[in-house]
Every structure is written in structure tokens, then in C-alpha cells.
Design a protein around this motif. Structure first.
Motif, PDB file in Angstrom:
ATOM      1  N   PRO A  73      63.068 -48.192 -86.841  1.00 15.25           N
ATOM      2  CA  PRO A  73      63.116 -48.786 -85.322  1.00 15.25           C
ATOM      3  C   PRO A  73      64.373 -49.622 -85.254  1.00 15.25           C
ATOM      4  CG  PRO A  73      61.624 -49.877 -86.732  1.00 15.25           C
ATOM      5  CD  PRO A  73      62.110 -49.057 -87.605  1.00 15.25           C
ATOM      6  N   ARG A  74      65.259 -49.661 -86.343  1.00 12.99           N
ATOM      7  CA  ARG A  74      66.449 -50.393 -86.044  1.00 12.99           C
ATOM      8  C   ARG A  74      67.655 -49.733 -86.061  1.00 12.99           C
ATOM      9  NH1 ARG A  74      63.306 -52.350 -89.925  1.00 12.99           N
ATOM     10  NH2 ARG A  74      64.346 -50.956 -91.473  1.00 12.99           N
ATOM     11  N   PHE A  75      68.468 -49.686 -84.974  1.00 11.45           N
ATOM     12  CA  PHE A  75      69.520 -48.892 -85.075  1.00 11.45           C
ATOM     13  C   PHE A  75      70.785 -49.228 -85.992  1.00 11.45           C
ATOM     14  CE2 PHE A  75      69.883 -46.790 -80.699  1.00 11.45           C
ATOM     15  CZ  PHE A  75      68.665 -47.314 -80.256  1.00 11.45           C
ATOM     16  N   GLU A  76      70.791 -50.413 -86.645  1.00  9.76           N
ATOM     17  CA  GLU A  76      71.687 -50.713 -87.902  1.00  9.76           C
ATOM     18  C   GLU A  76      71.488 -49.767 -88.887  1.00  9.76           C
ATOM     19  OE1 GLU A  76      70.002 -52.934 -85.688  1.00  9.76           O
ATOM     20  OE2 GLU A  76      69.193 -54.135 -87.593  1.00  9.76           O
ATOM     21  N   ASP A  77      70.350 -49.251 -89.054  1.00  8.57           N
ATOM     22  CA  ASP A  77      69.951 -48.194 -90.259  1.00  8.57           C
ATOM     23  C   ASP A  77      70.835 -46.927 -90.011  1.00  8.57           C
ATOM     24  OD1 ASP A  77      68.534 -50.260 -91.224  1.00  8.57           O
ATOM     25  OD2 ASP A  77      66.378 -49.202 -90.315  1.00  8.57           O
ATOM     26  N   ALA A  78      71.421 -46.873 -88.874  1.00  9.70           N
ATOM     27  CA  ALA A  78      72.320 -45.512 -88.794  1.00  9.70           C
ATOM     28  C   ALA A  78      73.442 -45.633 -88.643  1.00  9.70           C
ATOM     29  CB  ALA A  78      71.462 -44.743 -87.411  1.00  9.70           C
ATOM     30  N   LYS A  79      74.278 -47.076 -88.912  1.00 10.11           N
ATOM     31  CA  LYS A  79      75.266 -47.166 -88.590  1.00 10.11           C
ATOM     32  C   LYS A  79      76.279 -46.498 -89.591  1.00 10.11           C
ATOM     33  CE  LYS A  79      76.205 -51.612 -91.214  1.00 10.11           C
ATOM     34  NZ  LYS A  79      74.829 -51.839 -91.954  1.00 10.11           N
ATOM     35  N   ASP A  80      75.909 -45.914 -90.693  1.00  7.81           N
ATOM     36  CA  ASP A  80      76.856 -45.066 -91.544  1.00  7.81           C
ATOM     37  C   ASP A  80      76.745 -43.341 -90.951  1.00  7.81           C
ATOM     38  OD1 ASP A  80      74.445 -45.016 -92.656  1.00  7.81           O
ATOM     39  OD2 ASP A  80      75.141 -44.712 -94.512  1.00  7.81           O
ATOM     40  N   CYS A  81      76.066 -43.391 -89.783  1.00  9.81           N
ATOM     41  CA  CYS A  81      76.240 -41.869 -89.234  1.00  9.81           C
ATOM     42  C   CYS A  81      77.504 -41.808 -88.362  1.00  9.81           C
ATOM     43  CB  CYS A  81      74.901 -41.481 -88.381  1.00  9.81           C
ATOM     44  SG  CYS A  81      73.474 -41.715 -89.217  1.00  9.81           S
ATOM     45  N   SER A  82      77.812 -40.521 -88.374  1.00 11.16           N
ATOM     46  CA  SER A  82      79.043 -40.218 -87.421  1.00 11.16           C
ATOM     47  C   SER A  82      78.746 -39.583 -86.434  1.00 11.16           C
ATOM     48  CB  SER A  82      80.211 -39.804 -88.178  1.00 11.16           C
ATOM     49  OG  SER A  82      79.774 -38.380 -88.934  1.00 11.16           O
ATOM     50  N   THR A  83      77.350 -38.787 -86.237  1.00 16.17           N
ATOM     51  CA  THR A  83      77.018 -38.140 -85.051  1.00 16.17           C
ATOM     52  C   THR A  83      75.889 -38.796 -84.429  1.00 16.17           C
ATOM     53  OG1 THR A  83      78.104 -36.029 -85.489  1.00 16.17           O
ATOM     54  CG2 THR A  83      76.345 -35.899 -84.134  1.00 16.17           C
ATOM     55  N   PHE A  84      75.814 -39.015 -83.247  1.00 18.52           N
ATOM     56  CA  PHE A  84      74.596 -39.754 -82.527  1.00 18.52           C
ATOM     57  C   PHE A  84      74.029 -38.774 -81.475  1.00 18.52           C
ATOM     58  CE2 PHE A  84      77.011 -43.142 -84.667  1.00 18.52           C
ATOM     59  CZ  PHE A  84      75.938 -43.809 -85.289  1.00 18.52           C
ATOM     60  N   ILE A  85      72.793 -38.462 -81.556  1.00 22.72           N
ATOM     61  CA  ILE A  85      72.092 -37.351 -80.602  1.00 22.72           C
ATOM     62  C   ILE A  85      71.266 -38.404 -79.825  1.00 22.72           C
ATOM     63  CG2 ILE A  85      70.702 -35.480 -80.069  1.00 22.72           C
ATOM     64  CD1 ILE A  85      72.141 -34.257 -82.638  1.00 22.72           C
ATOM     65  N   VAL A  86      71.247 -38.500 -78.270  1.00 19.73           N
ATOM     66  CA  VAL A  86      70.266 -39.279 -77.729  1.00 19.73           C
ATOM     67  C   VAL A  86      69.113 -38.473 -76.965  1.00 19.73           C
ATOM     68  CG1 VAL A  86      69.821 -41.391 -76.240  1.00 19.73           C
ATOM     69  CG2 VAL A  86      72.114 -41.249 -77.684  1.00 19.73           C
ATOM     70  N   ILE A  87      68.150 -38.748 -77.095  1.00 21.94           N
ATOM     71  CA  ILE A  87      67.108 -38.321 -76.209  1.00 21.94           C
ATOM     72  C   ILE A  87      65.970 -38.896 -75.863  1.00 21.94           C
ATOM     73  CG2 ILE A  87      66.315 -36.934 -78.294  1.00 21.94           C
ATOM     74  CD1 ILE A  87      65.828 -34.468 -76.074  1.00 21.94           C
ATOM     75  N   VAL A  88      66.015 -40.050 -75.071  1.00 20.20           N
ATOM     76  CA  VAL A  88      65.076 -40.685 -74.593  1.00 20.20           C
ATOM     77  C   VAL A  88      64.791 -40.299 -73.154  1.00 20.20           C
ATOM     78  CG1 VAL A  88      65.662 -42.611 -76.368  1.00 20.20           C
ATOM     79  CG2 VAL A  88      66.627 -42.570 -74.032  1.00 20.20           C
ATOM     80  N   PRO A  89      63.639 -40.781 -72.579  1.00 20.57           N
ATOM     81  CA  PRO A  89      63.271 -40.396 -71.235  1.00 20.57           C
ATOM     82  C   PRO A  89      64.201 -40.881 -70.207  1.00 20.57           C
ATOM     83  CG  PRO A  89      61.301 -41.021 -72.527  1.00 20.57           C
ATOM     84  CD  PRO A  89      62.674 -41.486 -73.034  1.00 20.57           C
ATOM     85  N   LEU A  90      64.165 -40.085 -69.045  1.00 21.77           N
ATOM     86  CA  LEU A  90      64.576 -40.551 -67.501  1.00 21.77           C
ATOM     87  C   LEU A  90      63.687 -40.127 -66.581  1.00 21.77           C
ATOM     88  CD1 LEU A  90      67.264 -41.361 -66.153  1.00 21.77           C
ATOM     89  CD2 LEU A  90      67.976 -39.058 -66.169  1.00 21.77           C
ATOM     90  N   PHE A  91      63.102 -41.170 -65.938  1.00 22.83           N
ATOM     91  CA  PHE A  91      62.139 -40.834 -64.975  1.00 22.83           C
ATOM     92  C   PHE A  91      63.010 -41.033 -63.703  1.00 22.83           C
ATOM     93  CE2 PHE A  91      59.526 -42.600 -68.527  1.00 22.83           C
ATOM     94  CZ  PHE A  91      58.830 -41.200 -68.909  1.00 22.83           C
ATOM     95  N   VAL A  92      62.035 -40.660 -62.549  1.00 19.96           N
ATOM     96  CA  VAL A  92      62.375 -41.100 -61.125  1.00 19.96           C
ATOM     97  C   VAL A  92      61.443 -42.162 -60.811  1.00 19.96           C
ATOM     98  CG1 VAL A  92      63.453 -38.719 -60.465  1.00 19.96           C
ATOM     99  CG2 VAL A  92      60.916 -39.162 -60.274  1.00 19.96           C
ATOM    100  N   ASP A  93      62.092 -42.932 -59.910  1.00 21.82           N
ATOM    101  CA  ASP A  93      61.265 -44.241 -59.523  1.00 21.82           C
ATOM    102  C   ASP A  93      60.468 -43.569 -58.306  1.00 21.82           C
ATOM    103  OD1 ASP A  93      63.063 -44.162 -57.099  1.00 21.82           O
ATOM    104  OD2 ASP A  93      64.073 -45.863 -57.646  1.00 21.82           O
TER     105      ASP A  93
END
Ligand SMILES: NC(=O)c1ccc[n+]([C@@H]2O[C@H](COP(=O)([O-])OP(=O)(O)OC[C@H]3O[C@@H](n4cnc5c(N)ncnc54)[C@H](O)[C@@H]3O)[C@@H](O)[C@H]2O)c1
Length: 406
Positions: A73-93
Motif C-alpha cells: 500500500p506504500r508508494f515508497e516501496d516502488a521508488k527503485d522502479c523505473s517504469t510506472f503503470i497507472v490503472i485506477v478508476p475514473l468515473f463520471v459525476d
């Protein structure tokens, strides 16, 4: 996790992110999965699959969870990665405008660990222009890096829940950079775990590809729904006509109770709202009408159900109606924008004695959603929204029912 392996991070281990992370780990990459849901991370690290209905995912999580795929759950644990893929939701209001709250929060958290030379790839379906616009600005602000100091690309997730692993392995996947170097770097990384990969000219084109697909489906389902209503009114069997109408250049879709899920009913709004902002009101008439046709299908089916109830030999308010299937699509335990749930609610609002049943849900699950549960055998009228059929045990016994045209 092995130290010498190339490490990538995947932010968001939900229905879309987790299969992607599992496939990347299975290709030999070391994957750090970042998800704010700490319980989900614990399960994954113990080799337990939080999405059991996803075919083939359990085996991959059992094999790689806590090893090639480490969730945190901690972003700091990924700090030595060099590629970051983001896939969290996007809704409409409520007004169908995209709500970027979750996305902005995830991207800004990522920005805090971003280093010079890192690559960020977005996968969530976006209004075209979002990656190079909003996402770039959030990354710049939160990382303190300048444009050109990090690489940015977009590759839409094109999975279908339940079939995600096979889709990732076989279905064409597109990727586009916000500049040439970003596209090239992103393509090189994805090539390691996606076999059927296609580099397109920009992130914006890649964004549009995914939105276009959703619009195509929505408009074509609306057309099928409209033709179905017309056929029924004219006393024509829609399914027989469709069967012979379809050929290489004609593909009439199937009618339904409307369109549900996170994707298809949402994506047309990305374009409709953008065109409204640009005062190009005439550009989205078909997209807007299709949304309306599909959403109003529950009114049509409620009317049909009401007519079917009248034929049952009981006072109208005493006819027990069972909607057999309330997920947004059959076989998938998801309810977002489910028109079948909306139909059950509408029947109750009309004063009918409506219940629901779903083979994927227990009585308790149904009641927690605020609906009344009934075994179909105890109903006077059963409506199956996935096959658009009616069953009326009493009249069927008397041989009076055509299941499709009650
Ligand atoms: N599910 C599908 O079938 C599907 C298909 C194609 C595309 N997509 C795309 O994928 C996107 C995500 O959908 P999903 O179905 O995976 O959603 P989901 O709700 O199943 O999962 C989202 C995950 O993101 C996590 N999350 C939320 N905020 C976070 C943050 N700030 N940092 C880290 N993690 C965070 C959540 O805890 C959750 O586990 C959709 O918006 C859509 O654009 C989904």
C-alpha cells in the motif's frame, strides 16, 4: 523479489490492474503492485486471488504473489522502479462529467517518488488529451521534474472482466507516447509482456482508440434495441430477421435491458461533454441519443412485464415477479450502472411485487443491496434480462406462453 530483475510498478491492483500485474510477473518481470487497499495487498502476497471469477488469475497469483509480484500500500516501496503503470478508476459525476479525484490522488502520490528518466504509462480509459494534459501537469507539480525529464505514454486496458488473462495474451494492445521517445520506451517495456502490441503515433490517438470502441458498442446496442422494439411492434421476430440480416458488412447487435458496467455507458460522455465545452453541440447527436435509448430500455421492459402480469390469474399487486439476473452482464459479479438492478428498482417504484435472484449471489448479498430475494420457482412471473425471456409457471403449465413474446 530477485534484485537483478527489471522492476516495474503497477499502481492499482483492481479488476484491470491485477491481471496486468500477474501477466507481467509471469513474463519474468519483477512487479511491485501499489494499491491503497492493504488487505488486498496482503492476500496477493500470500498467493491468494482476490478476484476468483477471473479465469486463470488464481494460478498466476499462487505462483507469483509475494515473489515476482509484491503488493504494497506504500508508494515508497516502488521508488527503485523505473517504469510506472497507472490503472485506477475514473468515473463520471451526476452530470456525466469525468471525476478525476481518484486518478489525481494516485498520480500525485506517484509523482512524489518519480525520478529523472522514469517512464509513466497510463492505462485507465481517458477523455482524449488527458495524459498529455492533466496527468503531465500533476506529475510535474508533484515531482518537481520538468517536461523532458520524465517519459509519459498511454496504453488503454482492453480487457473484459472474466477473460482478462486471455485478452492480455492475445488481444491487440495499442500504446502511444506523448512524444516519440516516450512512445518508443513504453513500447520496449510492454513488448516484454504483451505479445500483440502496436505502437501508434501519440498518446492521444491511443486514448481515442479505446473511447471509440465504447462509442461503437453503445451506438450499435442502441440500434439493436430500437430495431427490436420496432420489430416487436410490427409483429416480426427480431432474432430471425437479425440472423439473416447479418453478414460481412452488417452486424446488428443484440437487444438488452440497456448498457451497464464501468465502460460502455461512460465513455460516450467523455466525448459528449468535451464537444459541449467546445460548443460543438451538433457533433454528438448520435452518441447522446444512443445513451438515452439504452438507458430508457428499462421503461420498455417494465411495460412488457406489467402486461405479462396482467395475464396472470391474480390481482396485479399480488403477482410475484422475479428478475433473474441483476449483475450488469451475465456471469460477472459487478453492478456498476447495472440496468437490471435499475429495472428491479423501477418495478418496485411502480408498486409491483418485484423480487430478484442471481445465480452469483446469496440471499444475504441480495438483501444487502436493498432488494428482496425470491427463488425463481416461487415466482408467478420470471423475467430473464440476459435472454429477454419470460416464464410464467402457471400459464406454461397450461401451454399458453411463448417465452419471448409474452
Ligand atoms: N474492469 C474492467 O473490465 C476494465 C476494462 C477495461 C478498462 N478498465 C479501466 O480500468 C480502470 C480501473 O478499473 P478497475 O475495474 O480495475 O477498478 P477497480 O475498482 O476494480 O480497482 C481499482 C483499484 O485501484 C485502487 N486504488 C484506488 N485509489 C488508489 C490510489 N490512490 N493509489 C493506489 N491504488 C488505488 C483500489 O484500491 C482498487 O484496488 C477503469 O476506470 C477503466 O478505465 C477496466
Amino acid at each position: 523479489m530477485p534484485e537483478n530483475k527489471e522492476k516495474i510498478a503497477i499502481v492499482g491492483l483492481g479488476n484491470a490492474g491485477l491481471p496486468l500485474a500477474a501477466v507481467a510477473a509471469d513474463s519474468g518481470l519483477a512487479v511491485v503492485g501499489v494499491d491503497i487497499n492493504a488487505e488486498r495487498c496482503r492476500l496477493i502476497n500470500r498467493g491468494l486471488n482476490p478476484i476468483p471469477e477471473e479465469a486463470g488469475l488464481g494460478e498466476l497469483i499462487a505462483q507469483h504473489g509475494g515473489k515476482n509480484l509484491v503488493a504494497t500500500p506504500r508508494f515508497e516501496d516502488a521508488k527503485d522502479c523505473s517504469t510506472f503503470i497507472v490503472i485506477v478508476p475514473l468515473f463520471v459525476d451526476q452530470s456525466f462529467n469525468p471525476d478525476f479525484t481518484i486518478m489525481e490522488s494516485a498520480v500525485r502520490s506517484l509523482g512524489k517518488i518519480l525520478k529523472k528518466g522514469d517512464l509513466v504509462v497510463l492505462e485507465t480509459t481517458f477523455p482524449p488529451g488527458t495524459t498529455d494534459g492533466k496527468v503531465r501537469a500533476w506529475l510535474r507539480e508533484s515531482s518537481g521534474l520538468k517536461d523532458g525529464e520524465f517519459f509519459l505514454a498511454y496504453s488503454p486496458e482492453r480487457i473484459m472482466t472474466g477473460y482478462s488473462i486471455s485478452r492480455l495474451r492475445e488481444f491487440p494492445k495499442v500504446i502511444g507516447g506523448t512524444d516519440e521517445e516516450s512512445g518508443f520506451r513504453a513500447y520496449q517495456v510492454y513488448k516484454k509482456f504483451i505479445a500483440n502490441l502496436h505502437l501508434v503515433s501519440s498518446a492521444k490517438v491511443a486514448e481515442m482508440i479505446k473511447v471509440m470502441e465504447g462509442c461503437y458498442r453503445d451506438v450499435n446496442i442502441a440500434l439493436a434495441n430500437e430495431l427490436f422494439k420496432i420489430c416487436t411492434d410490427l409483429g416480426i421476430d427480431f432474432f430471425e430477421a437479425r440472423d439473416k440480416a447479418n453478414h460481412e458488412f452488417c452486424h446488428i447487435h443484440l437487444p438488452s435491458t440497456g448498457v451497464g458496467g464501468h465502460c460502455i455507458p461512460v465513455y460516450p460522455w467523455f466525448l459528449i461533454k468535451e464537444m459541449e465545452k467546445r460548443e460543438q453541440f451538433s457533433f454528438c447527436q448520435l452518441l447522446s441519443a444512443s445513451r438515452q435509448v439504452n438507458d430508457e430500455m428499462i421503461e420498455y421492459w417494465a411495460e412488457k412485464i406489467l402486461r405479462a402480469c396482467i395475464k396472470v390469474d391474480k390481482p396485479l399487486a399480488a403477482v410475484k415477479i422475479c428478475i433473474r439476473g441483476i449483475t450488469f452482464r451475465s456471469g460477472v459479479k459487478e453492478f456498476y450502472h447495472s440496468r437490471n438492478l435499475a429495472l428491479a428498482k423501477l418495478l418496485t417504484e411502480k408498486g409491483l411485487d418485484a423480487y430478484v435472484f442471481d445465480p452469483l449471489l446469496t440471499k444475504d448479498d441480495v438483501e444487502k443491496k436493498g432488494f428482496r430475494y425470491l427463488e425463481p420457482e416461487q415466482a408467478d412471473l420470471i423475467f430473464d434480462p440476459f435472454h429477454l425471456t419470460f416464464e410464467c409457471p402457471e400459464r406454461e403449465a397450461a401451454g399458453q406462453v411463448d417465452r419471448r413474446q409474452v
